[in-house]
Design a protein around this motif. Structure first.
Motif, PDB file in Angstrom:
ATOM      1  N   LEU A 206       0.874  -1.248  -0.001  1.00 50.31           N
ATOM      2  CA  LEU A 206      -0.195   0.148  -0.090  1.00 50.31           C
ATOM      3  C   LEU A 206       0.864   1.433   0.028  1.00 50.31           C
ATOM      4  CD1 LEU A 206      -3.048  -0.896   2.398  1.00 50.31           C
ATOM      5  CD2 LEU A 206      -3.094  -0.283  -0.016  1.00 50.31           C
ATOM      6  N   TYR A 207       1.903   1.227   0.948  1.00 49.90           N
ATOM      7  CA  TYR A 207       2.733   2.588   1.161  1.00 49.90           C
ATOM      8  C   TYR A 207       3.600   2.449  -0.239  1.00 49.90           C
ATOM      9  CZ  TYR A 207       1.808   2.537   5.922  1.00 49.90           C
ATOM     10  OH  TYR A 207       1.203   2.533   7.216  1.00 49.90           O
ATOM     11  N   GLU A 208       3.914   1.248  -1.009  1.00 42.61           N
ATOM     12  CA  GLU A 208       4.453   1.512  -2.031  1.00 42.61           C
ATOM     13  C   GLU A 208       3.792   2.047  -3.513  1.00 42.61           C
ATOM     14  OE1 GLU A 208       6.135  -2.475  -2.534  1.00 42.61           O
ATOM     15  OE2 GLU A 208       7.505  -2.090  -0.783  1.00 42.61           O
ATOM     16  N   ALA A 209       2.681   1.702  -3.571  1.00 47.23           N
ATOM     17  CA  ALA A 209       1.673   1.938  -4.372  1.00 47.23           C
ATOM     18  C   ALA A 209       1.642   3.587  -4.169  1.00 47.23           C
ATOM     19  CB  ALA A 209       0.404   1.581  -4.173  1.00 47.23           C
ATOM     20  N   ALA A 210       1.311   4.073  -2.927  1.00 53.49           N
ATOM     21  CA  ALA A 210       1.029   5.479  -2.795  1.00 53.49           C
ATOM     22  C   ALA A 210       2.331   6.195  -3.312  1.00 53.49           C
ATOM     23  CB  ALA A 210       0.978   5.869  -1.215  1.00 53.49           C
ATOM     24  N   LYS A 211       3.706   5.635  -2.927  1.00 54.64           N
ATOM     25  CA  LYS A 211       4.762   6.455  -2.982  1.00 54.64           C
ATOM     26  C   LYS A 211       4.850   6.777  -4.719  1.00 54.64           C
ATOM     27  CE  LYS A 211       8.190   4.808  -0.159  1.00 54.64           C
ATOM     28  NZ  LYS A 211       8.970   3.902   0.328  1.00 54.64           N
ATOM     29  N   MET A 212       4.473   5.532  -5.149  1.00 53.17           N
ATOM     30  CA  MET A 212       4.514   5.527  -6.957  1.00 53.17           C
ATOM     31  C   MET A 212       3.553   6.720  -7.388  1.00 53.17           C
ATOM     32  SD  MET A 212       5.678   2.198  -8.611  1.00 53.17           S
ATOM     33  CE  MET A 212       4.507   0.941  -8.229  1.00 53.17           C
ATOM     34  N   ASP A 213       2.480   6.830  -6.726  1.00 51.86           N
ATOM     35  CA  ASP A 213       1.657   8.059  -6.926  1.00 51.86           C
ATOM     36  C   ASP A 213       1.868   9.261  -6.543  1.00 51.86           C
ATOM     37  OD1 ASP A 213       0.170   6.224  -8.171  1.00 51.86           O
ATOM     38  OD2 ASP A 213      -1.559   5.948  -6.416  1.00 51.86           O
ATOM     39  N   GLY A 214       3.284   9.337  -5.915  1.00 51.67           N
ATOM     40  CA  GLY A 214       3.593  10.558  -5.508  1.00 51.67           C
ATOM     41  C   GLY A 214       3.346  11.095  -4.253  1.00 51.67           C
ATOM     42  N   ALA A 215       2.855  10.384  -3.506  1.00 49.45           N
ATOM     43  CA  ALA A 215       2.271  10.582  -1.825  1.00 49.45           C
ATOM     44  C   ALA A 215       3.599  10.907  -1.171  1.00 49.45           C
ATOM     45  CB  ALA A 215       1.488   9.791  -1.323  1.00 49.45           C
ATOM     46  N   GLY A 216       3.812  12.075  -0.259  1.00 52.79           N
ATOM     47  CA  GLY A 216       4.738  12.032   0.653  1.00 52.79           C
ATOM     48  C   GLY A 216       4.442  11.402   1.952  1.00 52.79           C
ATOM     49  N   ARG A 217       5.566  11.354   2.651  1.00 55.18           N
ATOM     50  CA  ARG A 217       5.254  10.627   3.798  1.00 55.18           C
ATOM     51  C   ARG A 217       4.251  11.108   4.770  1.00 55.18           C
ATOM     52  NH1 ARG A 217      10.588   9.654   7.537  1.00 55.18           N
ATOM     53  NH2 ARG A 217      11.684   7.948   6.249  1.00 55.18           N
ATOM     54  N   TRP A 218       3.736  12.408   5.092  1.00 54.39           N
ATOM     55  CA  TRP A 218       3.034  12.883   5.772  1.00 54.39           C
ATOM     56  C   TRP A 218       1.535  12.600   5.191  1.00 54.39           C
ATOM     57  CZ3 TRP A 218       2.825  14.146  10.276  1.00 54.39           C
ATOM     58  CH2 TRP A 218       1.895  14.961  10.979  1.00 54.39           C
TER      59      TRP A 218
END
Lengths: 310, 274
Positions: A206-218
């Motif tokens: 889930l985190y990896e997918a979010a990271k690919m969508d450009g989501a920051g840590r916050w």
């Protein structure tokens, strides 16, 4: 909620043989559950009923009891010590809920990732939780004492205080602060561990997918961690508030309810009604009220947490 | 870039270390205060076990209190392991009338906090002739372990594939033999977890024996040390007190460190399946 029926035999026998087998499985199951059922019946359901029964009786520590409803309940309102204890316990619960949850969640996030040496730190934070609460209270009684405690010398050498402070009995504020410090030390690690199991149950993809969508840590924290952790957070908050509303050891041992009854909790009042005033009926009535209050509070907490997740 | 990473990593470890010192300091201090020289205590000159010797002579004598605590702990652990293993096995593997009701009633213990139930339990144990008895105390401790312990054991049994039972049954094992010969090995992490919890709860509990045990020769260690704190006239012997704290804390800390792996495993499997 309950797992699938597992009484399926490996080889399919004829119908009557299957029926005999099923009956035998029912009997075995009933036999294995008997100790649990007996314990729950005798030492849980019977005392629960007895508590209600006692609460409508004049029930001295020794001697016969007489029916007196609703005097045990009406008497509660006039019990000044109880009213003060309710306010104090609620105040204490609010303070602990905020501080303990913040500390536990902060630590859980801090030690969430697998890094070299992280196991040591997790263990260090949890270790106070292995010590009994009564022992921890006694430990702090010495730690904060003016005679043997290291706190006063340390603080005065740092120039923070100019004369020794009586932490556990100096003033109501200091006594409360001492108890809060003790509880934070003893329980942060335990709650950290529960939150940690919740954090680790969140799938990493889930985190990896979010990271690919450009989501920051916050953003990841707000949109993945918090929503998925909600059941665990609810559990921890319920455990913390329930534990605080039932506070006893820290005040009985560390502050002895003082100074001037300022740190007397509800459970301490129950204890006093029963074993100082020998009035078990009144103690039972307060127990009933406390139990109902806890049920209502826990249900409200569950409802609020559930509504937010929609 | 690399330097920035190094700085953030070292500040991360500095924060963790500072916090670890904060959490470990009270424990280390208690042990140190128990053996260091303190004027007016049982240990006046140099380091030694003077405070423990003084503590040993307190009241009925330390061995009595330790023995009481050990007895209650042994009874509680045995009771919890036996009842919760059989109960968890029943809930995970069998269907019988009242199954859901009994399971819910067991979990409902969680909703009725222990201190509120102690007053009626005090009266009930009196009726059963178990007031002021270590067995009665252990039964009460066992009861309050059950919701957690039965839940963990049910989950542990459910995590074991049923093919294992079926294979054993084809080989002629009855359900009890399946449990003792095969399944008990598979649920060992769960057993360690609930056993550890039962030990910690009974060894450390204070309000239970405070209410349920009245004679001075039957009180367990925590109540004895608190009595020492509260009944001494004049000045409190803090050093002897910390010796008592050390004695209370040591078995728990050692046990936790030894069993940590199995304990955390069981804890996680229990909470994740729920």
């Amino acid at each position: 909620m309950i797992g699938a029926d597992v009484s399926v035999p490996a080889v399919i026998p004829s119908a009557p043989a299957r029926a005999v087998r099923r009956d035998r499985r029912v009997l075995s199951g009933a036999a294995y559950v008997t100790p649990t059922a007996l314990m729950v019946g005798v030492f849980f359901l019977v005392p629960l009923g007895l508590m209600l029964w006692m609460s409508v009786h004049d029930w001295p520590l020794l001697g016969p009891s007489t029916f007196n409803a609703p005097r045990n309940y009406t008497g509660i309102v006039d019990n000044a010590l109880f009213i003060d204890a309710v306010w104090f316990t609620v105040e204490y619960t609010l303070i602990i809920s905020v501080l303990l949850f913040a500390a536990a969640f902060g630590l859980a996030l801090l030690v969430q990732q697998r890094r070299p040496g992280i196991a040591f730190f997790r263990t260090a934070f949890f270790l106070p939780g292995a010590v009994g609460f009564a022992a921890a209270s006694l430990l702090f009684y010495g730690l904060l004492s003016r005679d043997l405690g290291p706190l006063n010398p340390i603080l005065s050498s740092l120039g923070i205080i100019d004369k020794p402070v009586s932490w556990v009995s100096g003033s109501p504020g200091l006594a409360l602060g001492s108890s809060v410090g003790l509880v934070l030390w003893r329980f942060t690690g335990v709650n950290m561990l529960i939150l940690l199991t919740g954090l680790q149950a969140i799938p990493t993809d889930l985190y990896e997918a979010a990271k690919m969508d450009g989501a920051g840590r916050w953003q990841q924290f707000w949109s993945i961690t918090l929503p998925l952790l909600r059941p665990t957070i609810a559990l921890v908050l319920i455990l913390i508030t329930t534990g605080s509303l039932l506070a006893f050891d820290q005040f009985f041992i560390l502050t002895n309810g003082g100074p001037d009854n300022s740190t007397t909790s509800i459970v301490m009042v129950i204890f006093r009604e029963a074993f100082t005033r020998f009035d078990l009926g009144s103690a039972a009535a307060i127990s009933v009220i406390l139990l109902l209050a806890l049920l209502v509070i826990n249900m409200l907490q569950l409802r609020v947490m559930r509504r937010q997740s929609h | 870039m690399a330097i920035g990473k190094l700085v953030s990593r070292s500040s991360y470890y500095t924060t963790l270390s500072a916090l670890a010192i904060l959490f470990l300091f009270p424990l280390v201090w208690a042990a140190w205060a128990a053996v260091k020289p303190t004027p007016g205590s049982g240990q006046q000159l140099g380091y030694g076990i003077g405070n423990f010797i003084k503590l040993a002579r307190y009241g009925q004598g330390l061995p009595t209190y330790v023995l009481n605590s050990v007895q209650v702990a042994a009874l509680t652990v045995t009771g919890t392991l036996t009842v919760a293993t059989l109960g968890g096995y029943a809930f995970a593997r069998f269907r019988f009338p009242g199954r859901n009701l009994i399971f819910l009633a067991t979990l409902a213990i969680l909703m009725v906090p222990y201190p509120t139930l102690l007053i009626p339990l005090y009266v009930l144990l009196g009726w059963l002739g178990l007031q002021n008895s270590l067995l009665g105390l252990a039964l009460v401790f066992t009861l309050f372990q059950l919701p957690f312990a039965v839940f963990i054991m049910r989950n542990s049994f459910e995590a074991v594939p049923t093919e294992l039972d079926e294979a054993a049954m084809v080989d002629g094992c009855n359900s009890f033999a399946v449990l003792t010969r095969i399944l008990l090995h598979a649920v060992r992490p769960g057993l360690i977890t609930i056993g550890l919890f039962a030990f910690l709860a009974s060894w450390n509990d204070f309000i239970g024996p405070l209410i349920l045990i009245s004679s001075p020769d039957k009180i367990p260690l925590p109540v004895a040390v608190v009595n020492m704190q509260q009944q001494v006239f004049g000045s409190i012997d803090y050093a002897a007190l910390e010796a008592g704290v050390t004695l209370l804390a040591l078995p728990c800390v050692v046990l936790f460190l030894i069993l940590q792996r199995g304990y955390v495993q069981g804890f996680m499997s229990g909470s994740l399946h729920g």
